[in-house]
Design a protein around this motif. Structure first.
Motif, PDB file in Angstrom:
ATOM      1  N   MET A 114       0.852  -1.178   0.000  1.00 54.94           N
ATOM      2  CA  MET A 114       0.000   0.000   0.000  1.00 54.94           C
ATOM      3  C   MET A 114       0.891   1.232   0.000  1.00 54.94           C
ATOM      4  O   MET A 114       1.815   1.333   0.801  1.00 54.94           O
ATOM      5  CB  MET A 114      -0.897  -0.022   1.242  1.00 54.94           C
ATOM      6  N   LEU A 115       0.635   2.142  -0.908  1.00 59.65           N
ATOM      7  CA  LEU A 115       1.422   3.362  -0.987  1.00 59.65           C
ATOM      8  C   LEU A 115       0.554   4.560  -0.633  1.00 59.65           C
ATOM      9  O   LEU A 115      -0.609   4.635  -1.016  1.00 59.65           O
ATOM     10  CB  LEU A 115       1.967   3.573  -2.397  1.00 59.65           C
ATOM     11  N   THR A 116       1.149   5.469   0.126  1.00 59.41           N
ATOM     12  CA  THR A 116       0.531   6.755   0.363  1.00 59.41           C
ATOM     13  C   THR A 116       1.363   7.745  -0.425  1.00 59.41           C
ATOM     14  O   THR A 116       2.579   7.819  -0.247  1.00 59.41           O
ATOM     15  CB  THR A 116       0.563   7.122   1.856  1.00 59.41           C
ATOM     16  N   VAL A 117       0.737   8.485  -1.309  1.00 57.33           N
ATOM     17  CA  VAL A 117       1.481   9.375  -2.184  1.00 57.33           C
ATOM     18  C   VAL A 117       0.951  10.789  -2.015  1.00 57.33           C
ATOM     19  O   VAL A 117      -0.241  11.039  -2.175  1.00 57.33           O
ATOM     20  CB  VAL A 117       1.347   8.924  -3.663  1.00 57.33           C
ATOM     21  N   ASN A 118       1.851  11.689  -1.644  1.00 54.08           N
ATOM     22  CA  ASN A 118       1.518  13.108  -1.557  1.00 54.08           C
ATOM     23  C   ASN A 118       2.178  13.784  -2.744  1.00 54.08           C
ATOM     24  O   ASN A 118       3.397  13.886  -2.816  1.00 54.08           O
ATOM     25  CB  ASN A 118       2.043  13.711  -0.248  1.00 54.08           C
ATOM     26  N   LEU A 119       1.367  14.236  -3.680  1.00 52.00           N
ATOM     27  CA  LEU A 119       1.890  14.794  -4.918  1.00 52.00           C
ATOM     28  C   LEU A 119       1.511  16.252  -5.058  1.00 52.00           C
ATOM     29  O   LEU A 119       0.418  16.662  -4.665  1.00 52.00           O
ATOM     30  CB  LEU A 119       1.323  14.025  -6.122  1.00 52.00           C
ATOM     31  N   SER A 120       2.414  17.002  -5.680  1.00 53.21           N
ATOM     32  CA  SER A 120       2.091  18.372  -6.043  1.00 53.21           C
ATOM     33  C   SER A 120       1.170  18.316  -7.269  1.00 53.21           C
ATOM     34  O   SER A 120       0.964  17.262  -7.867  1.00 53.21           O
ATOM     35  CB  SER A 120       3.368  19.144  -6.373  1.00 53.21           C
ATOM     36  N   GLU A 121       0.642  19.442  -7.629  1.00 54.33           N
ATOM     37  CA  GLU A 121      -0.270  19.486  -8.781  1.00 54.33           C
ATOM     38  C   GLU A 121       0.432  19.039 -10.063  1.00 54.33           C
ATOM     39  O   GLU A 121      -0.132  18.295 -10.862  1.00 54.33           O
ATOM     40  CB  GLU A 121      -0.833  20.908  -8.938  1.00 54.33           C
ATOM     41  N   ASP A 122       1.677  19.474 -10.265  1.00 60.30           N
ATOM     42  CA  ASP A 122       2.427  19.070 -11.460  1.00 60.30           C
ATOM     43  C   ASP A 122       2.680  17.566 -11.463  1.00 60.30           C
ATOM     44  O   ASP A 122       2.567  16.914 -12.502  1.00 60.30           O
ATOM     45  CB  ASP A 122       3.769  19.807 -11.526  1.00 60.30           C
ATOM     46  N   GLN A 123       3.030  17.021 -10.297  1.00 60.89           N
ATOM     47  CA  GLN A 123       3.269  15.586 -10.202  1.00 60.89           C
ATOM     48  C   GLN A 123       1.983  14.797 -10.442  1.00 60.89           C
ATOM     49  O   GLN A 123       1.992  13.759 -11.096  1.00 60.89           O
ATOM     50  CB  GLN A 123       3.854  15.235  -8.836  1.00 60.89           C
ATOM     51  N   ARG A 124       0.878  15.303  -9.928  1.00 63.51           N
ATOM     52  CA  ARG A 124      -0.425  14.647 -10.132  1.00 63.51           C
ATOM     53  C   ARG A 124      -0.771  14.620 -11.626  1.00 63.51           C
ATOM     54  O   ARG A 124      -1.217  13.608 -12.153  1.00 63.51           O
ATOM     55  CB  ARG A 124      -1.514  15.363  -9.344  1.00 63.51           C
ATOM     56  N   GLU A 125      -0.541  15.731 -12.316  1.00 60.89           N
ATOM     57  CA  GLU A 125      -0.814  15.795 -13.751  1.00 60.89           C
ATOM     58  C   GLU A 125       0.084  14.826 -14.517  1.00 60.89           C
ATOM     59  O   GLU A 125      -0.365  14.166 -15.457  1.00 60.89           O
ATOM     60  CB  GLU A 125      -0.629  17.220 -14.269  1.00 60.89           C
ATOM     61  N   ALA A 126       1.352  14.743 -14.106  1.00 64.97           N
ATOM     62  CA  ALA A 126       2.275  13.815 -14.763  1.00 64.97           C
ATOM     63  C   ALA A 126       1.817  12.371 -14.548  1.00 64.97           C
ATOM     64  O   ALA A 126       1.836  11.564 -15.486  1.00 64.97           O
ATOM     65  CB  ALA A 126       3.692  14.007 -14.215  1.00 64.97           C
ATOM     66  N   PHE A 127       1.375  12.049 -13.329  1.00 65.18           N
ATOM     67  CA  PHE A 127       0.909  10.697 -13.043  1.00 65.18           C
ATOM     68  C   PHE A 127      -0.361  10.385 -13.835  1.00 65.18           C
ATOM     69  O   PHE A 127      -0.500   9.296 -14.396  1.00 65.18           O
ATOM     70  CB  PHE A 127       0.657  10.519 -11.545  1.00 65.18           C
ATOM     71  N   GLU A 128      -1.279  11.331 -13.893  1.00 66.15           N
ATOM     72  CA  GLU A 128      -2.510  11.121 -14.660  1.00 66.15           C
ATOM     73  C   GLU A 128      -2.197  10.934 -16.138  1.00 66.15           C
ATOM     74  O   GLU A 128      -2.854  10.145 -16.829  1.00 66.15           O
ATOM     75  CB  GLU A 128      -3.475  12.288 -14.446  1.00 66.15           C
ATOM     76  N   SER A 129      -1.196  11.633 -16.627  1.00 63.13           N
ATOM     77  CA  SER A 129      -0.768  11.462 -18.014  1.00 63.13           C
ATOM     78  C   SER A 129      -0.219  10.053 -18.238  1.00 63.13           C
ATOM     79  O   SER A 129      -0.523   9.416 -19.249  1.00 63.13           O
ATOM     80  CB  SER A 129       0.290  12.503 -18.365  1.00 63.13           C
ATOM     81  N   LEU A 130       0.586   9.568 -17.297  1.00 60.51           N
ATOM     82  CA  LEU A 130       1.112   8.201 -17.392  1.00 60.51           C
ATOM     83  C   LEU A 130      -0.026   7.176 -17.372  1.00 60.51           C
ATOM     84  O   LEU A 130      -0.030   6.228 -18.153  1.00 60.51           O
ATOM     85  CB  LEU A 130       2.085   7.913 -16.242  1.00 60.51           C
ATOM     86  N   GLN A 131      -0.989   7.393 -16.478  1.00 59.92           N
ATOM     87  CA  GLN A 131      -2.140   6.488 -16.406  1.00 59.92           C
ATOM     88  C   GLN A 131      -2.943   6.521 -17.703  1.00 59.92           C
ATOM     89  O   GLN A 131      -3.371   5.482 -18.203  1.00 59.92           O
ATOM     90  CB  GLN A 131      -3.068   6.882 -15.251  1.00 59.92           C
ATOM     91  N   SER A 132      -3.152   7.701 -18.239  1.00 59.48           N
ATOM     92  CA  SER A 132      -3.917   7.860 -19.473  1.00 59.48           C
ATOM     93  C   SER A 132      -3.221   7.138 -20.631  1.00 59.48           C
ATOM     94  O   SER A 132      -3.869   6.450 -21.425  1.00 59.48           O
ATOM     95  CB  SER A 132      -4.081   9.335 -19.787  1.00 59.48           C
ATOM     96  N   THR A 133      -1.914   7.289 -20.705  1.00 63.44           N
ATOM     97  CA  THR A 133      -1.143   6.606 -21.753  1.00 63.44           C
ATOM     98  C   THR A 133      -1.268   5.097 -21.603  1.00 63.44           C
ATOM     99  O   THR A 133      -1.509   4.385 -22.579  1.00 63.44           O
ATOM    100  CB  THR A 133       0.338   7.027 -21.686  1.00 63.44           C
ATOM    101  N   TYR A 134      -1.118   4.608 -20.375  1.00 64.20           N
ATOM    102  CA  TYR A 134      -1.225   3.173 -20.118  1.00 64.20           C
ATOM    103  C   TYR A 134      -2.608   2.659 -20.509  1.00 64.20           C
ATOM    104  O   TYR A 134      -2.729   1.631 -21.186  1.00 64.20           O
ATOM    105  CB  TYR A 134      -0.939   2.874 -18.644  1.00 64.20           C
ATOM    106  N   ASN A 135      -3.653   3.368 -20.089  1.00 68.13           N
ATOM    107  CA  ASN A 135      -5.019   2.947 -20.406  1.00 68.13           C
ATOM    108  C   ASN A 135      -5.275   2.964 -21.913  1.00 68.13           C
ATOM    109  O   ASN A 135      -5.952   2.082 -22.443  1.00 68.13           O
ATOM    110  CB  ASN A 135      -6.042   3.815 -19.680  1.00 68.13           C
ATOM    111  N   GLY A 136      -4.731   3.934 -22.609  1.00 71.70           N
ATOM    112  CA  GLY A 136      -4.868   3.993 -24.066  1.00 71.70           C
ATOM    113  C   GLY A 136      -4.219   2.794 -24.731  1.00 71.70           C
ATOM    114  O   GLY A 136      -4.800   2.165 -25.624  1.00 71.70           O
ATOM    115  N   HIS A 137      -2.999   2.459 -24.297  1.00 71.95           N
ATOM    116  CA  HIS A 137      -2.308   1.290 -24.849  1.00 71.95           C
ATOM    117  C   HIS A 137      -3.075   0.006 -24.530  1.00 71.95           C
ATOM    118  O   HIS A 137      -3.188  -0.878 -25.381  1.00 71.95           O
ATOM    119  CB  HIS A 137      -0.883   1.187 -24.303  1.00 71.95           C
TER     120      HIS A 137
END
Length: 133
Positions: free
Chosen positions: A4-27
């Motif tokens: 289990m991970l607890t992740v505290n992200l800044s807004e830029d980091q959150r956007e980068a993570f969402e981008s990674l997730q979006s890319t993964y889901n697209g593939h």
């Protein structure tokens, strides 16, 4: 896995993570689509091969019919055989292209998954709040 991970992200980091997730889901979605298309092509090729084998056993002057929607059209046996052979060749080409796409998407999925893991390893903390190693 299973951690289990607890992740505290800044807004830029959150956007980068969402981008990674979006890319993964697209593939992943493209991969599923290619798998479905590949299955369809393989079923069609098997059906054509079975039909061709049945037609080979018939005399050449046998009346044969081709299904077109709800209608059946009388076709010479040789013409049906030629159409089935052609459809199988096209199916082989399609299957080859789809297999190449499948391999490329599997590589892209693996890369995307690794990028997400690296991101979480870099920005995540363990459940107890201590920094992830």
């Amino acid at each position: 896995q299973g951690r289990m991970l607890t992740v505290n992200l800044s807004e830029d980091q959150r956007e980068a993570f969402e981008s990674l997730q979006s890319t993964y889901n697209g593939h992943r979605n493209k991969h599923r689509s290619v798998l479905a298309q590949l299955g369809l092509v393989e079923r069609e090729r098997k059906r054509n091969t079975l039909t061709l084998n049945e037609l080979e056993a018939l005399p050449t002057n046998t009346n044969t019919y081709k299904a077109i929607g709800k209608m059946f059209l009388m076709e010479p046996c040789d013409k049906l055989k030629a159409e089935l052979v052609s459809a199988n060749q096209e199916g082989e080409q399609s299957a080859k292209k789809l297999s190449e796409q499948k391999a490329a998407l599997e590589n892209a999925l693996s890369d995307s998954e690794q990028k997400i893991k690296d991101f979480l390893d870099t920005h995540g903390t363990k459940e107890g709040g201590e920094k992830q190693e």
